[in-house]
Design a protein around this motif. Sequence first.
Motif, PDB file in Angstrom:
ATOM      1  N   GLU A 159     -16.150 -21.227  73.630  1.00 57.49           N
ATOM      2  CA  GLU A 159     -16.231 -21.069  75.080  1.00 57.49           C
ATOM      3  C   GLU A 159     -16.854 -22.315  75.686  1.00 57.49           C
ATOM      4  O   GLU A 159     -17.646 -22.999  75.038  1.00 57.49           O
ATOM      5  N   LEU A 160     -16.502 -22.632  76.917  1.00 57.91           N
ATOM      6  CA  LEU A 160     -17.091 -23.755  77.623  1.00 57.91           C
ATOM      7  C   LEU A 160     -18.237 -23.263  78.502  1.00 57.91           C
ATOM      8  O   LEU A 160     -18.235 -22.118  78.946  1.00 57.91           O
ATOM      9  N   PRO A 161     -19.225 -24.136  78.755  1.00 58.33           N
ATOM     10  CA  PRO A 161     -20.334 -23.729  79.625  1.00 58.33           C
ATOM     11  C   PRO A 161     -19.846 -23.597  81.067  1.00 58.33           C
ATOM     12  O   PRO A 161     -19.348 -24.552  81.649  1.00 58.33           O
ATOM     13  N   LYS A 162     -19.944 -22.405  81.621  1.00 61.99           N
ATOM     14  CA  LYS A 162     -19.472 -22.151  82.978  1.00 61.99           C
ATOM     15  C   LYS A 162     -20.580 -21.537  83.816  1.00 61.99           C
ATOM     16  O   LYS A 162     -21.425 -20.811  83.314  1.00 61.99           O
ATOM     17  N   THR A 163     -20.510 -21.826  85.103  1.00 67.54           N
ATOM     18  CA  THR A 163     -21.449 -21.203  86.041  1.00 67.54           C
ATOM     19  C   THR A 163     -21.020 -19.759  86.268  1.00 67.54           C
ATOM     20  O   THR A 163     -19.955 -19.337  85.832  1.00 67.54           O
ATOM     21  N   GLY A 196     -17.656 -19.493  87.599  1.00 67.13           N
ATOM     22  CA  GLY A 196     -16.548 -19.888  86.732  1.00 67.13           C
ATOM     23  C   GLY A 196     -16.273 -21.376  86.641  1.00 67.13           C
ATOM     24  O   GLY A 196     -15.317 -21.784  85.981  1.00 67.13           O
ATOM     25  N   LYS A 197     -17.077 -22.200  87.277  1.00 67.38           N
ATOM     26  CA  LYS A 197     -16.865 -23.646  87.207  1.00 67.38           C
ATOM     27  C   LYS A 197     -17.413 -24.189  85.893  1.00 67.38           C
ATOM     28  O   LYS A 197     -18.500 -23.827  85.461  1.00 67.38           O
ATOM     29  N   ILE A 198     -16.660 -25.090  85.267  1.00 64.62           N
ATOM     30  CA  ILE A 198     -17.090 -25.702  84.005  1.00 64.62           C
ATOM     31  C   ILE A 198     -18.167 -26.740  84.305  1.00 64.62           C
ATOM     32  O   ILE A 198     -18.010 -27.571  85.193  1.00 64.62           O
ATOM     33  N   MET A 199     -19.248 -26.691  83.544  1.00 68.23           N
ATOM     34  CA  MET A 199     -20.367 -27.620  83.725  1.00 68.23           C
ATOM     35  C   MET A 199     -20.115 -28.881  82.901  1.00 68.23           C
ATOM     36  O   MET A 199     -20.607 -29.033  81.781  1.00 68.23           O
ATOM     37  N   ARG A 200     -19.363 -29.795  83.464  1.00 65.92           N
ATOM     38  CA  ARG A 200     -19.006 -31.036  82.770  1.00 65.92           C
ATOM     39  C   ARG A 200     -20.234 -31.893  82.464  1.00 65.92           C
ATOM     40  O   ARG A 200     -20.272 -32.610  81.484  1.00 65.92           O
ATOM     41  N   ARG A 201     -21.236 -31.799  83.323  1.00 67.35           N
ATOM     42  CA  ARG A 201     -22.472 -32.566  83.113  1.00 67.35           C
ATOM     43  C   ARG A 201     -23.095 -32.213  81.767  1.00 67.35           C
ATOM     44  O   ARG A 201     -23.541 -33.091  81.029  1.00 67.35           O
ATOM     45  N   LEU A 202     -23.106 -30.935  81.438  1.00 70.76           N
ATOM     46  CA  LEU A 202     -23.690 -30.509  80.167  1.00 70.76           C
ATOM     47  C   LEU A 202     -22.845 -30.987  78.987  1.00 70.76           C
ATOM     48  O   LEU A 202     -23.382 -31.381  77.952  1.00 70.76           O
ATOM     49  N   LEU A 203     -21.535 -30.983  79.154  1.00 71.33           N
ATOM     50  CA  LEU A 203     -20.663 -31.478  78.087  1.00 71.33           C
ATOM     51  C   LEU A 203     -20.870 -32.974  77.865  1.00 71.33           C
ATOM     52  O   LEU A 203     -20.867 -33.453  76.731  1.00 71.33           O
ATOM     53  N   ARG A 204     -21.069 -33.720  78.956  1.00 71.95           N
ATOM     54  CA  ARG A 204     -21.363 -35.157  78.824  1.00 71.95           C
ATOM     55  C   ARG A 204     -22.687 -35.375  78.104  1.00 71.95           C
ATOM     56  O   ARG A 204     -22.815 -36.272  77.260  1.00 71.95           O
ATOM     57  N   ASP A 205     -23.690 -34.556  78.444  1.00 73.99           N
ATOM     58  CA  ASP A 205     -24.994 -34.678  77.778  1.00 73.99           C
ATOM     59  C   ASP A 205     -24.837 -34.493  76.266  1.00 73.99           C
ATOM     60  O   ASP A 205     -25.390 -35.267  75.482  1.00 73.99           O
ATOM     61  N   VAL A 206     -24.091 -33.500  75.858  1.00 74.11           N
ATOM     62  CA  VAL A 206     -23.890 -33.240  74.435  1.00 74.11           C
ATOM     63  C   VAL A 206     -23.104 -34.388  73.797  1.00 74.11           C
ATOM     64  O   VAL A 206     -23.467 -34.893  72.738  1.00 74.11           O
ATOM     65  N   GLU A 226     -22.904 -37.476  74.674  1.00 76.21           N
ATOM     66  CA  GLU A 226     -23.647 -38.733  74.656  1.00 76.21           C
ATOM     67  C   GLU A 226     -24.993 -38.601  73.962  1.00 76.21           C
ATOM     68  O   GLU A 226     -25.841 -39.476  74.071  1.00 76.21           O
ATOM     69  N   ASN A 227     -25.195 -37.500  73.249  1.00 77.39           N
ATOM     70  CA  ASN A 227     -26.415 -37.279  72.454  1.00 77.39           C
ATOM     71  C   ASN A 227     -27.683 -37.302  73.299  1.00 77.39           C
ATOM     72  O   ASN A 227     -28.725 -37.747  72.853  1.00 77.39           O
ATOM     73  N   ARG A 228     -27.583 -36.836  74.522  1.00 79.07           N
ATOM     74  CA  ARG A 228     -28.750 -36.743  75.392  1.00 79.07           C
ATOM     75  C   ARG A 228     -29.266 -35.315  75.372  1.00 79.07           C
ATOM     76  O   ARG A 228     -28.547 -34.384  75.003  1.00 79.07           O
ATOM     77  N   GLU A 229     -30.505 -35.156  75.812  1.00 81.02           N
ATOM     78  CA  GLU A 229     -31.060 -33.807  75.935  1.00 81.02           C
ATOM     79  C   GLU A 229     -30.293 -33.074  77.029  1.00 81.02           C
ATOM     80  O   GLU A 229     -30.048 -33.614  78.105  1.00 81.02           O
ATOM     81  N   VAL A 230     -29.911 -31.837  76.741  1.00 73.23           N
ATOM     82  CA  VAL A 230     -29.149 -31.047  77.699  1.00 73.23           C
ATOM     83  C   VAL A 230     -30.050 -30.692  78.872  1.00 73.23           C
ATOM     84  O   VAL A 230     -31.182 -30.254  78.691  1.00 73.23           O
ATOM     85  N   GLY A 231     -29.531 -30.885  80.070  1.00 72.85           N
ATOM     86  CA  GLY A 231     -30.311 -30.625  81.273  1.00 72.85           C
ATOM     87  C   GLY A 231     -30.447 -29.144  81.586  1.00 72.85           C
ATOM     88  O   GLY A 231     -30.341 -28.280  80.710  1.00 72.85           O
ATOM     89  N   ASP A 232     -30.632 -28.855  82.825  1.00 71.24           N
ATOM     90  CA  ASP A 232     -30.884 -27.504  83.317  1.00 71.24           C
ATOM     91  C   ASP A 232     -29.685 -26.590  83.065  1.00 71.24           C
ATOM     92  O   ASP A 232     -28.570 -26.883  83.481  1.00 71.24           O
ATOM     93  N   VAL A 233     -29.914 -25.481  82.363  1.00 74.36           N
ATOM     94  CA  VAL A 233     -28.846 -24.531  82.050  1.00 74.36           C
ATOM     95  C   VAL A 233     -29.062 -23.189  82.746  1.00 74.36           C
ATOM     96  O   VAL A 233     -28.402 -22.213  82.408  1.00 74.36           O
ATOM     97  N   ASN A 272     -23.829 -27.034  70.449  1.00 73.61           N
ATOM     98  CA  ASN A 272     -24.704 -27.911  69.667  1.00 73.61           C
ATOM     99  C   ASN A 272     -24.586 -27.631  68.176  1.00 73.61           C
ATOM    100  O   ASN A 272     -24.555 -28.554  67.366  1.00 73.61           O
ATOM    101  N   ALA A 273     -24.505 -26.367  67.790  1.00 75.19           N
ATOM    102  CA  ALA A 273     -24.362 -26.004  66.384  1.00 75.19           C
ATOM    103  C   ALA A 273     -23.037 -26.524  65.838  1.00 75.19           C
ATOM    104  O   ALA A 273     -22.961 -27.028  64.708  1.00 75.19           O
ATOM    105  N   GLY A 274     -21.982 -26.418  66.627  1.00 77.26           N
ATOM    106  CA  GLY A 274     -20.676 -26.930  66.204  1.00 77.26           C
ATOM    107  C   GLY A 274     -20.680 -28.431  66.054  1.00 77.26           C
ATOM    108  O   GLY A 274     -20.079 -28.979  65.137  1.00 77.26           O
TER     109      GLY A 274
END
Length: 70
Positions: free
Chosen positions: A20-24, A27-37, A39-46, A59-61
Amino acid sequence: HVAQEIGPIAKPRQILTVPELPKTRSGKIMRRLLRDVAENREVGDVTTLADASVMDLINAGLVRETRQAD
């Protein structure tokens, strides 16, 4: 296919299949969180996610894919 149709520069380095993709909640996909993952950055506000556990699954995958590549 991407390398042939668009060019080698557009070819992704890695493709990760996730359940599943991270969605609000709306139903909007949180592309910012996908970019964080990606680019190996700490995931922001979820806090706005409908299901925050999705990020743990992604992250486990990613960790599992990285270990298999080594």
